[in-house]
Design a protein around this motif. Structure first.
Motif, PDB file in Angstrom:
ATOM      1  N   GLY A  41     -17.641   8.648   4.247  1.00 33.73           N
ATOM      2  CA  GLY A  41     -17.593   7.572   5.244  1.00 33.73           C
ATOM      3  C   GLY A  41     -18.384   6.333   4.859  1.00 33.73           C
ATOM      4  O   GLY A  41     -18.719   5.525   5.705  1.00 33.73           O
ATOM      5  N   HIS A  42     -18.685   6.176   3.574  1.00 34.55           N
ATOM      6  CA  HIS A  42     -19.586   5.084   3.183  1.00 34.55           C
ATOM      7  C   HIS A  42     -18.860   3.775   2.877  1.00 34.55           C
ATOM      8  O   HIS A  42     -19.490   2.775   2.572  1.00 34.55           O
ATOM      9  N   ILE A  43     -17.509   3.795   2.933  1.00 36.32           N
ATOM     10  CA  ILE A  43     -16.762   2.566   2.625  1.00 36.32           C
ATOM     11  C   ILE A  43     -15.787   2.287   3.766  1.00 36.32           C
ATOM     12  O   ILE A  43     -15.112   3.191   4.238  1.00 36.32           O
ATOM     13  N   ASP A  44     -15.727   1.014   4.211  1.00 33.01           N
ATOM     14  CA  ASP A  44     -14.735   0.676   5.241  1.00 33.01           C
ATOM     15  C   ASP A  44     -13.760  -0.382   4.709  1.00 33.01           C
ATOM     16  O   ASP A  44     -13.876  -0.811   3.561  1.00 33.01           O
ATOM     17  N   GLU A  45     -12.824  -0.799   5.547  1.00 29.67           N
ATOM     18  CA  GLU A  45     -11.758  -1.698   5.094  1.00 29.67           C
ATOM     19  C   GLU A  45     -12.278  -3.022   4.542  1.00 29.67           C
ATOM     20  O   GLU A  45     -11.675  -3.598   3.647  1.00 29.67           O
ATOM     21  N   SER A  46     -13.401  -3.500   5.101  1.00 30.25           N
ATOM     22  CA  SER A  46     -13.907  -4.804   4.662  1.00 30.25           C
ATOM     23  C   SER A  46     -14.251  -4.792   3.179  1.00 30.25           C
ATOM     24  O   SER A  46     -14.176  -5.806   2.498  1.00 30.25           O
ATOM     25  N   TYR A  47     -14.578  -3.613   2.662  1.00 31.71           N
ATOM     26  CA  TYR A  47     -14.863  -3.477   1.227  1.00 31.71           C
ATOM     27  C   TYR A  47     -13.661  -3.952   0.404  1.00 31.71           C
ATOM     28  O   TYR A  47     -13.809  -4.673  -0.582  1.00 31.71           O
ATOM     29  N   SER A  54     -11.317  -6.009  -7.312  1.00 35.04           N
ATOM     30  CA  SER A  54     -10.966  -6.919  -8.406  1.00 35.04           C
ATOM     31  C   SER A  54     -12.148  -7.819  -8.726  1.00 35.04           C
ATOM     32  O   SER A  54     -11.981  -8.928  -9.206  1.00 35.04           O
ATOM     33  N   GLU A  55     -13.320  -7.343  -8.453  1.00 38.89           N
ATOM     34  CA  GLU A  55     -14.549  -8.113  -8.578  1.00 38.89           C
ATOM     35  C   GLU A  55     -14.570  -8.977  -9.844  1.00 38.89           C
ATOM     36  O   GLU A  55     -14.386  -8.486 -10.948  1.00 38.89           O
ATOM     37  N   GLY A  56     -14.778 -10.254  -9.619  1.00 34.35           N
ATOM     38  CA  GLY A  56     -14.955 -11.130 -10.770  1.00 34.35           C
ATOM     39  C   GLY A  56     -13.668 -11.581 -11.448  1.00 34.35           C
ATOM     40  O   GLY A  56     -13.688 -12.519 -12.229  1.00 34.35           O
ATOM     41  N   LEU A  57     -12.565 -10.939 -11.177  1.00 36.16           N
ATOM     42  CA  LEU A  57     -11.319 -11.309 -11.856  1.00 36.16           C
ATOM     43  C   LEU A  57     -10.522 -12.296 -11.005  1.00 36.16           C
ATOM     44  O   LEU A  57     -10.446 -12.144  -9.799  1.00 36.16           O
ATOM     45  N   ASP A  58      -9.928 -13.321 -11.652  1.00 35.41           N
ATOM     46  CA  ASP A  58      -8.947 -14.097 -10.905  1.00 35.41           C
ATOM     47  C   ASP A  58      -7.608 -13.373 -11.007  1.00 35.41           C
ATOM     48  O   ASP A  58      -7.484 -12.388 -11.734  1.00 35.41           O
ATOM     49  N   VAL A  59      -6.611 -13.864 -10.272  1.00 32.44           N
ATOM     50  CA  VAL A  59      -5.351 -13.119 -10.185  1.00 32.44           C
ATOM     51  C   VAL A  59      -4.717 -12.926 -11.566  1.00 32.44           C
ATOM     52  O   VAL A  59      -4.204 -11.863 -11.888  1.00 32.44           O
ATOM     53  N   LYS A  60      -4.793 -13.963 -12.395  1.00 29.62           N
ATOM     54  CA  LYS A  60      -4.191 -13.902 -13.732  1.00 29.62           C
ATOM     55  C   LYS A  60      -4.858 -12.811 -14.580  1.00 29.62           C
ATOM     56  O   LYS A  60      -4.187 -12.018 -15.250  1.00 29.62           O
ATOM     57  N   SER A  91      -0.976  -2.653  -3.257  1.00 28.88           N
ATOM     58  CA  SER A  91      -0.252  -3.275  -4.370  1.00 28.88           C
ATOM     59  C   SER A  91      -1.116  -4.134  -5.287  1.00 28.88           C
ATOM     60  O   SER A  91      -0.617  -4.646  -6.285  1.00 28.88           O
ATOM     61  N   GLY A  92      -2.378  -4.319  -4.958  1.00 34.41           N
ATOM     62  CA  GLY A  92      -3.295  -5.049  -5.846  1.00 34.41           C
ATOM     63  C   GLY A  92      -2.791  -6.440  -6.161  1.00 34.41           C
ATOM     64  O   GLY A  92      -2.374  -7.192  -5.280  1.00 34.41           O
ATOM     65  N   ALA A  93      -2.793  -6.798  -7.434  1.00 30.58           N
ATOM     66  CA  ALA A  93      -2.365  -8.134  -7.858  1.00 30.58           C
ATOM     67  C   ALA A  93      -0.849  -8.299  -7.812  1.00 30.58           C
ATOM     68  O   ALA A  93      -0.334  -9.382  -8.068  1.00 30.58           O
ATOM     69  N   ASP A 113      -6.691  -6.829   0.116  1.00 23.50           N
ATOM     70  CA  ASP A 113      -7.460  -7.858  -0.602  1.00 23.50           C
ATOM     71  C   ASP A 113      -7.000  -9.266  -0.219  1.00 23.50           C
ATOM     72  O   ASP A 113      -5.873  -9.663  -0.520  1.00 23.50           O
ATOM     73  N   ASN A 114      -7.867 -10.036   0.436  1.00 28.10           N
ATOM     74  CA  ASN A 114      -7.494 -11.367   0.910  1.00 28.10           C
ATOM     75  C   ASN A 114      -7.315 -12.387  -0.204  1.00 28.10           C
ATOM     76  O   ASN A 114      -6.644 -13.402  -0.032  1.00 28.10           O
TER      77      ASN A 114
END
Ligand SMILES: [Zn+2]
Length: 283
Positions: A41-47, A54-60, A91-93, A113-114
């Protein structure tokens, strides 16, 4: 703590550390073999909404990282999605859907992922953030690549997905294998400390994946298949240097197509590939 799948409280602690959270243990059920973190239970949707995947990566860059998997997955489902309505859950990127939309009748992304909202809009891919926003529609094929292991209530989510399938529709699921040779045969410590990650709440193998789907009504397993994403060069590099990336350094002179195929077949025969794929049909 009891096992999510079989309810047993008989488990052992697996070797290895969760790389981003040292308060978590990796547990393995002695009854059914399910592998799970000691706190689910340590992770929720906001994560996920905040682009933590995709930390640090742009879409490309993100698309670049997934392009080999996107192509393999597309080739795998190509025939069954021609002129069909499909959903990619998590679906990620969107690399898979960008290919799929060339042959499918319609493609829909379910992704939290917004960061990718604009990218999906530009590419005319309908994106929703939850299954319930797909009201009054049924789909032919639903895919979920490396998503199930993130869900704390996978049975509940799978029931919702199966509800959205037409009769005879297919559900394709891909997950990392808890019996990966680097963990279970070579027992590489560095890999164990690298691969366990706090958002991966569950780790399945072909057997526990089948047990999981037995708990989802209306859907029947057609097959489970072992896939090896990383070739021999990658494993040799872990064993000699305790680091990832061996396929990029040594792949060009170690991994011939024949060897890749043979290594995958050998690992498959003992259930020790890094990846498991299941195909299900709605009855
Ligand atoms: Zn169990």
């Amino acid at each position: 703590m009891t096992c999510y799948l079989c309810g047993s409280s008989d488990y052992k602690v697996r070797d290895g550390k969760v790389r981003d959270n040292d308060t978590l243990d990796v547990l393995e059920c002695n009854n059914c073999g399910l592998v799970f973190l000691s706190n689910l239970g340590h992770i929720d949707e906001s994560y996920y909404e905040d682009s933590s995947m995709s930390e640090g990566l742009d879409v490309k860059e993100w698309l670049n990282e997934t392009c080999v998997d996107d192509e393999r997955r597309f080739e795998f489902v190509k025939e069954m999605i021609i002129n069909k309505d499909i959903i990619d859950f998590g679906s990620g990127a969107g690399g898979f859907l960008l290919k799929a939309k060339e042959v499918a009748k319609s493609v829909t992304a379910i992704e939290l992922d917004n960061k990718i909202a604009e990218h999906y809009k530009q590419n005319n891919i309908l994106r929703v953030t939850e299954i319930n926003s797909l009201e009054n529609e049924r789909y032919d094929v639903i895919t979920a690549f490396h998503v199930l292991e993130h869900l704390s209530e996978p049975i509940e989510i799978l029931k919702l997905l199966v509800f959205k399938l037409k009769k005879g529709g297919k559900l394709i699921v891909e997950v990392p294998n808890s019996e990966d040779a680097l963990l279970t045969i070579y027992k590489n410590e560095a890999f164990s400390n690298f691969t366990y990650w706090s958002p991966h709440l569950f780790f399945y193998n072909s057997k526990t994946l089948q047990l999981l789907f037995k708990k989802v009504d209306g859907v029947e397993m057609e097959f489970v298949k072992h896939i090896q994403r990383y070739p021999l060069s990658n494993h040799l590099h872990w064993l000699s240097n305790n680091k990832p990336g061996g396929h990029q350094k040594w792949g060009s002179f170690i991994d011939s197509p024949e060897l890749k195929k043979a290594y995958e077949a050998q690992l498959s025969s003992i259930g020790a590939t890094d990846t498991v794929v299941a195909q299900l049909i709605k009855r």
